[in-house]
Design a protein around this motif. Structure first.
Motif, PDB file in Angstrom:
ATOM      1  N   SER A 170       0.818  -1.218   0.000  1.00 31.89           N
ATOM      2  CA  SER A 170       0.000   0.000   0.000  1.00 31.89           C
ATOM      3  C   SER A 170       0.850   1.265   0.000  1.00 31.89           C
ATOM      4  N   THR A 171       1.952   1.229   0.756  1.00 30.57           N
ATOM      5  CA  THR A 171       2.802   2.429   0.839  1.00 30.57           C
ATOM      6  C   THR A 171       3.424   2.783  -0.508  1.00 30.57           C
ATOM      7  N   LYS A 172       3.566   1.795  -1.371  1.00 32.54           N
ATOM      8  CA  LYS A 172       4.176   2.050  -2.685  1.00 32.54           C
ATOM      9  C   LYS A 172       3.308   2.945  -3.557  1.00 32.54           C
ATOM     10  N   THR A 173       1.992   2.972  -3.275  1.00 34.00           N
ATOM     11  CA  THR A 173       1.086   3.792  -4.097  1.00 34.00           C
ATOM     12  C   THR A 173       0.961   5.218  -3.546  1.00 34.00           C
ATOM     13  N   VAL A 174       1.567   5.466  -2.382  1.00 32.78           N
ATOM     14  CA  VAL A 174       1.465   6.785  -1.749  1.00 32.78           C
ATOM     15  C   VAL A 174       2.805   7.509  -1.833  1.00 32.78           C
ATOM     16  N   ASP A 175       2.779   8.713  -2.404  1.00 34.19           N
ATOM     17  CA  ASP A 175       3.980   9.551  -2.461  1.00 34.19           C
ATOM     18  C   ASP A 175       4.106  10.298  -1.135  1.00 34.19           C
ATOM     19  N   ARG A 176       5.115   9.919  -0.347  1.00 31.59           N
ATOM     20  CA  ARG A 176       5.275  10.475   1.003  1.00 31.59           C
ATOM     21  C   ARG A 176       5.550  11.983   1.000  1.00 31.59           C
TER      22      ARG A 176
ATOM     23  N   ALA B  79      -6.658  12.257  -1.563  1.00 28.92           N
ATOM     24  CA  ALA B  79      -6.095  11.597  -0.383  1.00 28.92           C
ATOM     25  C   ALA B  79      -7.035  10.518   0.140  1.00 28.92           C
ATOM     26  N   LEU B  80      -8.318  10.819   0.149  1.00 25.89           N
ATOM     27  CA  LEU B  80      -9.305   9.863   0.663  1.00 25.89           C
ATOM     28  C   LEU B  80      -9.519   8.696  -0.289  1.00 25.89           C
ATOM     29  N   ALA B  81      -9.448   8.972  -1.585  1.00 27.40           N
ATOM     30  CA  ALA B  81      -9.543   7.883  -2.570  1.00 27.40           C
ATOM     31  C   ALA B  81      -8.376   6.913  -2.375  1.00 27.40           C
ATOM     32  N   LEU B  82      -7.183   7.463  -2.123  1.00 26.78           N
ATOM     33  CA  LEU B  82      -6.002   6.640  -1.855  1.00 26.78           C
ATOM     34  C   LEU B  82      -6.159   5.848  -0.558  1.00 26.78           C
TER      35      LEU B  82
ATOM     36  N   GLY C 152     -15.018   8.445   9.922  1.00 30.45           N
ATOM     37  CA  GLY C 152     -15.889   7.484   9.256  1.00 30.45           C
ATOM     38  C   GLY C 152     -15.211   6.150   9.005  1.00 30.45           C
ATOM     39  N   LYS C 153     -15.840   5.352   8.164  1.00 29.92           N
ATOM     40  CA  LYS C 153     -15.334   4.026   7.825  1.00 29.92           C
ATOM     41  C   LYS C 153     -14.956   3.984   6.346  1.00 29.92           C
ATOM     42  N   VAL C 154     -14.055   3.062   5.998  1.00 32.82           N
ATOM     43  CA  VAL C 154     -13.630   2.899   4.607  1.00 32.82           C
ATOM     44  C   VAL C 154     -14.838   2.670   3.695  1.00 32.82           C
ATOM     45  N   SER C 155     -15.831   1.944   4.206  1.00 31.38           N
ATOM     46  CA  SER C 155     -17.019   1.618   3.401  1.00 31.38           C
ATOM     47  C   SER C 155     -17.849   2.843   3.019  1.00 31.38           C
ATOM     48  N   PHE C 156     -17.612   3.990   3.678  1.00 31.45           N
ATOM     49  CA  PHE C 156     -18.329   5.223   3.324  1.00 31.45           C
ATOM     50  C   PHE C 156     -18.013   5.660   1.893  1.00 31.45           C
ATOM     51  N   GLY C 157     -16.755   5.376   1.465  1.00 36.87           N
ATOM     52  CA  GLY C 157     -16.300   5.865   0.164  1.00 36.87           C
ATOM     53  C   GLY C 157     -15.736   7.276   0.291  1.00 36.87           C
ATOM     54  N   PRO C 158     -14.922   7.703  -0.694  1.00 35.32           N
ATOM     55  CA  PRO C 158     -14.237   8.998  -0.622  1.00 35.32           C
ATOM     56  C   PRO C 158     -15.163  10.205  -0.485  1.00 35.32           C
ATOM     57  N   GLU C 159     -16.317  10.182  -1.152  1.00 40.00           N
ATOM     58  CA  GLU C 159     -17.180  11.365  -1.172  1.00 40.00           C
ATOM     59  C   GLU C 159     -17.745  11.687   0.215  1.00 40.00           C
ATOM     60  N   LYS C 160     -18.297  10.675   0.878  1.00 40.61           N
ATOM     61  CA  LYS C 160     -18.865  10.896   2.217  1.00 40.61           C
ATOM     62  C   LYS C 160     -17.762  11.206   3.231  1.00 40.61           C
ATOM     63  N   LEU C 161     -16.632  10.553   3.066  1.00 42.00           N
ATOM     64  CA  LEU C 161     -15.497  10.835   3.962  1.00 42.00           C
ATOM     65  C   LEU C 161     -15.026  12.277   3.792  1.00 42.00           C
ATOM     66  N   GLU C 162     -15.034  12.755   2.555  1.00 42.34           N
ATOM     67  CA  GLU C 162     -14.597  14.138   2.320  1.00 42.34           C
ATOM     68  C   GLU C 162     -15.561  15.133   2.970  1.00 42.34           C
ATOM     69  N   GLN C 163     -16.858  14.847   2.924  1.00 45.49           N
ATOM     70  CA  GLN C 163     -17.832  15.733   3.584  1.00 45.49           C
ATOM     71  C   GLN C 163     -17.552  15.802   5.084  1.00 45.49           C
ATOM     72  N   ASN C 164     -17.262  14.642   5.665  1.00 46.34           N
ATOM     73  CA  ASN C 164     -16.936  14.604   7.101  1.00 46.34           C
ATOM     74  C   ASN C 164     -15.631  15.328   7.399  1.00 46.34           C
TER      75      ASN C 164
ATOM     76  N   ALA D 207      -5.533   8.530   7.404  1.00 46.50           N
ATOM     77  CA  ALA D 207      -5.095   7.130   7.335  1.00 46.50           C
ATOM     78  C   ALA D 207      -6.211   6.204   7.801  1.00 46.50           C
ATOM     79  N   SER D 208      -6.250   5.007   7.224  1.00 46.91           N
ATOM     80  CA  SER D 208      -7.172   3.987   7.728  1.00 46.91           C
ATOM     81  C   SER D 208      -6.459   3.228   8.847  1.00 46.91           C
ATOM     82  N   THR D 209      -7.214   2.406   9.573  1.00 44.93           N
ATOM     83  CA  THR D 209      -6.675   1.706  10.747  1.00 44.93           C
ATOM     84  C   THR D 209      -5.365   0.986  10.453  1.00 44.93           C
ATOM     85  N   MET D 210      -5.322   0.267   9.339  1.00 43.06           N
ATOM     86  CA  MET D 210      -4.154  -0.555   9.017  1.00 43.06           C
ATOM     87  C   MET D 210      -3.361  -0.016   7.828  1.00 43.06           C
TER      88      MET D 210
END
Length: 231
Positions: free
Chosen positions: A10-16, A25-28, A176-188, A215-218
């Motif tokens: 997962s870290t390989k897809t994120v540019d630190r 960021a939330l989509a990632l 929120g939770k990952v299952s919310f998806g990027p759009e709802k997470l962004e509103q929060n 970041a997500s939990t894991m």
């Protein structure tokens, strides 16, 4: 600390070194959450204040438009007609001295939020050493000391979260939770960020929003560009 293969992948897809716009960021964050459970997404905001000074404290509460995805157990410490109002609003536990004794004597902590009426604060004060370190102590600033217990319970159930600085001047909050998806997470995320910006102390000098990571939990942390929030 040794990380597992999924985390390393997962870290390989994120540019630190990159600051991502919130939606990116939330989509990632969602795409890199590989656990078998519905991971919580957390926001970590470093502020340019000094929490050791009373006039630079940042604390408050906000209702996230899409909730947190977590079912919340509410304890209301009150008496009289407020008891029925709190029960009707959906509080799991409602009472006064008996619950204070249960917490003090048995170490009972089967709740996520504590709400109290102002007339109960003399009793509730005795729980400071137990509830304080866990961030559960009722406070007027967070709206958890109030005569309107029904409203406070409803807000807690709807996804009201409390934000406060830790000793390193960082706010850590679930959005929120990952299952919310990027759009709802962004509103929060936007709701929380706007509340933190609004709570900027007058004594704060220089850059207020130092950094922001989601970041997500894991999953790995993803840096968020805070330019649009204006401080």
């Amino acid at each position: 600390m040794k990380h597992g293969k999924k985390y390393v992948d997962s870290t390989k897809t994120v540019d630190r070194n990159k600051l991502y716009d919130a939606n990116e960021a939330l989509a990632l964050t969602v795409s890199t959450a590989k656990a078998k459970f519905d991971e919580t997404v957390e926001l970590h905001i470093r502020l340019g204040v000094d929490s050791r000074h009373a006039d630079q404290q940042v604390r408050g509460a906000v209702v996230l438009p899409n909730g947190t995805g977590k079912s919340v157990k509410v304890l209301v410490l009150c008496k009289g007609e407020n008891v029925e109002a709190a029960k009707a609003a959906g509080a799991e536990y409602v009472g006064s001295d008996e619950y204070v004794a249960k917490i003090q004597g048995e170490g009972w902590m089967d709740f996520d939020v504590v709400i109290a009426t102002p007339d109960m604060m003399g009793v509730v004060g005795r729980l400071g050493k137990v509830l304080g370190p866990r961030g559960l102590m009722p406070s007027p600033k967070a709206g958890t000391v109030t005569p309107d217990v029904a409203r406070a319970v409803t807000e807690a159930k709807a996804g009201k979260i409390e934000y406060r600085l830790d000793k390193t001047n960082i706010i850590h909050c679930p959005i929120g939770k990952v299952s919310f998806g990027p759009e709802k997470l962004e509103q929060n995320l936007n709701t929380l960020m706007n509340a933190v910006v609004k709570a900027k102390p007058a004594a704060s000098k220089g850059q207020y929003l130092k950094s922001c990571v989601v970041a997500s939990t894991m999953g790995p942390g993803v840096k968020v560009n805070t330019a649009k929030y204006g401080v």
